[in-house]
Design a protein around this motif. Structure first.
Motif, PDB file in Angstrom:
ATOM      1  N   UNK A   1       0.856  -1.177   0.000  1.00  0.00           N
ATOM      2  CA  UNK A   1       0.000   0.000   0.000  1.00  0.00           C
ATOM      3  C   UNK A   1       0.893   1.229   0.000  1.00  0.00           C
ATOM      4  N   UNK A   2       0.563   2.205  -0.820  1.00  0.00           N
ATOM      5  CA  UNK A   2       1.418   3.385  -0.893  1.00  0.00           C
ATOM      6  C   UNK A   2       0.898   4.412  -1.862  1.00  0.00           C
ATOM      7  N   UNK A   3       1.785   4.899  -2.732  1.00  0.00           N
ATOM      8  CA  UNK A   3       1.439   6.021  -3.608  1.00  0.00           C
ATOM      9  C   UNK A   3       1.932   5.771  -5.029  1.00  0.00           C
ATOM     10  N   UNK A   4       1.167   6.280  -5.978  1.00  0.00           N
ATOM     11  CA  UNK A   4       1.495   6.206  -7.398  1.00  0.00           C
ATOM     12  C   UNK A   4       1.847   7.611  -7.876  1.00  0.00           C
ATOM     13  N   UNK A   5       3.100   7.793  -8.302  1.00  0.00           N
ATOM     14  CA  UNK A   5       3.574   9.101  -8.757  1.00  0.00           C
ATOM     15  C   UNK A   5       3.679   9.175 -10.275  1.00  0.00           C
ATOM     16  N   UNK A   6       3.172   8.157 -10.963  1.00  0.00           N
ATOM     17  CA  UNK A   6       3.406   8.065 -12.404  1.00  0.00           C
ATOM     18  C   UNK A   6       2.749   9.182 -13.202  1.00  0.00           C
ATOM     19  N   UNK A   7       1.747   9.834 -12.625  1.00  0.00           N
ATOM     20  CA  UNK A   7       1.077  10.929 -13.331  1.00  0.00           C
ATOM     21  C   UNK A   7       1.396  12.299 -12.736  1.00  0.00           C
ATOM     22  N   UNK A   8       2.274  12.328 -11.741  1.00  0.00           N
ATOM     23  CA  UNK A   8       2.651  13.587 -11.094  1.00  0.00           C
ATOM     24  C   UNK A   8       3.657  14.330 -11.958  1.00  0.00           C
ATOM     25  N   UNK A   9       3.435  15.612 -12.165  1.00  0.00           N
ATOM     26  CA  UNK A   9       4.380  16.396 -12.949  1.00  0.00           C
ATOM     27  C   UNK A   9       5.631  16.674 -12.108  1.00  0.00           C
ATOM     28  N   UNK A  10       6.785  16.154 -12.509  1.00  0.00           N
ATOM     29  CA  UNK A  10       8.005  16.354 -11.706  1.00  0.00           C
ATOM     30  C   UNK A  10       8.473  17.803 -11.761  1.00  0.00           C
ATOM     31  N   UNK A  11       8.969  18.291 -10.635  1.00  0.00           N
ATOM     32  CA  UNK A  11       9.548  19.637 -10.572  1.00  0.00           C
ATOM     33  C   UNK A  11      11.051  19.547 -10.745  1.00  0.00           C
ATOM     34  N   UNK A  12      11.675  20.674 -11.064  1.00  0.00           N
ATOM     35  CA  UNK A  12      13.134  20.709 -11.238  1.00  0.00           C
ATOM     36  C   UNK A  12      13.807  20.797  -9.872  1.00  0.00           C
ATOM     37  N   UNK A  13      13.579  19.770  -9.067  1.00  0.00           N
ATOM     38  CA  UNK A  13      14.224  19.673  -7.765  1.00  0.00           C
ATOM     39  C   UNK A  13      14.173  18.232  -7.299  1.00  0.00           C
ATOM     40  N   UNK A  14      15.029  17.892  -6.360  1.00  0.00           N
ATOM     41  CA  UNK A  14      14.985  16.576  -5.739  1.00  0.00           C
ATOM     42  C   UNK A  14      13.813  16.574  -4.766  1.00  0.00           C
ATOM     43  N   UNK A  15      12.822  15.732  -5.003  1.00  0.00           N
ATOM     44  CA  UNK A  15      11.605  15.714  -4.196  1.00  0.00           C
ATOM     45  C   UNK A  15      11.778  14.802  -2.989  1.00  0.00           C
ATOM     46  N   UNK A  16      11.803  15.382  -1.808  1.00  0.00           N
ATOM     47  CA  UNK A  16      11.946  14.604  -0.574  1.00  0.00           C
ATOM     48  C   UNK A  16      10.608  14.148  -0.009  1.00  0.00           C
ATOM     49  N   UNK A  17       9.501  14.692  -0.521  1.00  0.00           N
ATOM     50  CA  UNK A  17       8.201  14.405   0.072  1.00  0.00           C
ATOM     51  C   UNK A  17       7.864  12.914   0.143  1.00  0.00           C
ATOM     52  N   UNK A  18       8.138  12.113  -0.889  1.00  0.00           N
ATOM     53  CA  UNK A  18       7.819  10.686  -0.770  1.00  0.00           C
ATOM     54  C   UNK A  18       8.484  10.014   0.434  1.00  0.00           C
ATOM     55  N   UNK A  19       9.769  10.263   0.644  1.00  0.00           N
ATOM     56  CA  UNK A  19      10.462   9.641   1.777  1.00  0.00           C
ATOM     57  C   UNK A  19       9.943  10.191   3.103  1.00  0.00           C
ATOM     58  N   UNK A  20       9.730  11.502   3.177  1.00  0.00           N
ATOM     59  CA  UNK A  20       9.223  12.101   4.413  1.00  0.00           C
ATOM     60  C   UNK A  20       7.840  11.554   4.751  1.00  0.00           C
ATOM     61  N   UNK A  21       6.977  11.449   3.749  1.00  0.00           N
ATOM     62  CA  UNK A  21       5.612  10.949   3.971  1.00  0.00           C
ATOM     63  C   UNK A  21       5.638   9.478   4.382  1.00  0.00           C
ATOM     64  N   UNK A  22       6.478   8.697   3.719  1.00  0.00           N
ATOM     65  CA  UNK A  22       6.561   7.273   4.043  1.00  0.00           C
ATOM     66  C   UNK A  22       7.042   7.068   5.477  1.00  0.00           C
ATOM     67  N   UNK A  23       8.005   7.857   5.917  1.00  0.00           N
ATOM     68  CA  UNK A  23       8.512   7.733   7.289  1.00  0.00           C
ATOM     69  C   UNK A  23       7.417   8.075   8.296  1.00  0.00           C
TER      70      UNK A  23
END
Length: 384
Positions: free
Chosen positions: A301-323
């Motif tokens: 169970x988790x998250x699907x980012x395949x349709x998320x528009x990536x930003x020009x930055x390293x996205x920490x939100x997935x790891x922060x949210x998962x923790x």
């Protein structure tokens, strides 16, 4: 003979122009490096991405009567279908009969025996612009081999699909490994040709030595070019979305979570059986390129980012949210997490509940220093 070679060069030029992009890669600029190969014994460190149009570089050079003595292969092998970290042994290319020497595993650096029948080395591998993608580590070790054995190294440059920004923590050299050999950020914003110049110029090769280096640049490329890769660079980076998300989602390699290996969305989904049951669901399976993925056959169970528009930055939100969601906080990080991060600070910051803004602010001093060094070695117009 000259007419035959000229005709082959013309066909190669047409093949390169037939690509959907206006960029011409270093490999496609054969007229610029063919004179350096005439009468020489040549070895190439390449994989499936070393193409000119639809033709592999090895096949193109053989048609041009270049004397290739052997092929060196990196992680994932010459054909690029081995799992991450999978042992790849020496072999022979079925199509050409050329010997293939693996430079991944225990024998990562070409030695004098490997190079005794070689005059010139060529490096042509598509990179994705992150510190922990191991092809730039293979590049460094090939440069050191070239320096040790007085060989010319020609880098056939290719665009960096994540070359439009620089971001992430800069590696603390106490955490050096094959997934991070130099004090550079996770997203370095350089092509392999530019990075090779940095390795030479900053004295980062073994014992501060310098390699005789020739970079064949791309044309039509700047660091603002959003280049779509014509060949997937490794089995679990199948599309541009995975490549854009990779700098952030790769951190899950240092946790118990799945990042989608064994699904049709690797590096685009993340999850675990212990996350909330109302989230996106997926089940990793054994597939080519991910024969034994983390959490094999377990419903995640988790998250699907395949349709998320990536930003020009390293996205920490997935790891922060998962923790935040993971119930067993003391089991969230493995030893490999600090290796990927290139420091122990990021793990400590996440455990302390620091915000993404606070974490990113802590990167700034080292990032600013790196950016000033980086500018010395750029071969293309920058994004700033």
């Amino acid at each position: 003979m000259k007419k035959t070679i000229a005709f082959v060069l013309l066909l190669i030029s047409f093949a390169a122009q037939a690509q959907t992009t206006s960029v011409t890669t270093g490999a496609a600029r054969t007229k610029d490096y063919l004179p350096l190969l005439q009468g020489k014994r040549v070895a190439l460190l390449v994989n499936q991405t070393a193409t000119i149009g639809q033709t592999h570089l090895v096949d193109s050079l053989l048609k041009l009567k270049v004397k290739i003595t052997k092929i060196f292969s990196p992680e994932h092998g010459f054909r690029g279908n081995a799992d991450a970290g999978e042992k790849v042994g020496d072999s022979k290319d079925a199509a050409t009969g050329l010997p293939i020497v693996s430079l991944y595993g225990k024998h990562r650096k070409a030695d004098a025996a490997d190079l005794k029948d070689v005059d010139v080395l060529i490096f042509d591998i598509q990179d994705v612009g992150t510190r922990f993608y191991t092809y730039i580590s293979s590049l460094q070790e090939l440069m050191e081999s070239a320096a040790d054995n007085n060989k010319l190294l020609i880098v056939l440059d290719r665009p960096n699909p994540n070359g439009h920004y620089v971001d992430g923590p800069v590696l603390d050299t106490a955490f050096r490994s094959f997934v991070g050999m130099q004090p550079i950020p996770v997203v370095h914003g350089m092509t392999v040709g530019e990075y090779a110049q940095m390795l030479n110029g900053e004295g980062w090769l073994n014992n501060g030595q310098r390699c005789e280096l020739k970079v064949i640049t791309c044309t039509g490329y700047t660091h603002n070019t959003m280049y779509k890769l014509p060949v997937k660079p490794s089995p679990n980076l199948p599309n541009m979305q995975s490549i854009y998300l990779y700098p952030g989602t790769c951190f899950f390699e240092g946790t118990p979570l799945s990042l989608g290996r064994g699904t049709d969305k690797p590096f685009q989904v993340y999850g675990h059986p212990d996350l909330p049951k109302n989230l996106y669901q997926f089940t990793p399976r054994s597939v080519p390129g991910a024969k034994n993925p983390p959490l094999l056959n377990k419903l995640c169970y988790g998250y699907d980012l395949s349709a998320v528009k990536p930003a020009a930055k390293l996205d920490l939100q997935p790891v922060l949210k998962a923790y935040q969601l993971f119930p067993k906080k003391d089991q969230f990080f493995t030893k490999f997490f600090n290796t990927l991060a290139g420091n122990s600070a990021l793990q400590a910051q996440i455990k302390a509940g620091k915000s993404e803004a606070e974490i990113r602010k802590s990167w700034e001093p080292a990032l600013s220093k790196f950016k000033s060094i980086r500018k010395k070695y750029l071969l293309y117009k920058d994004f700033e």
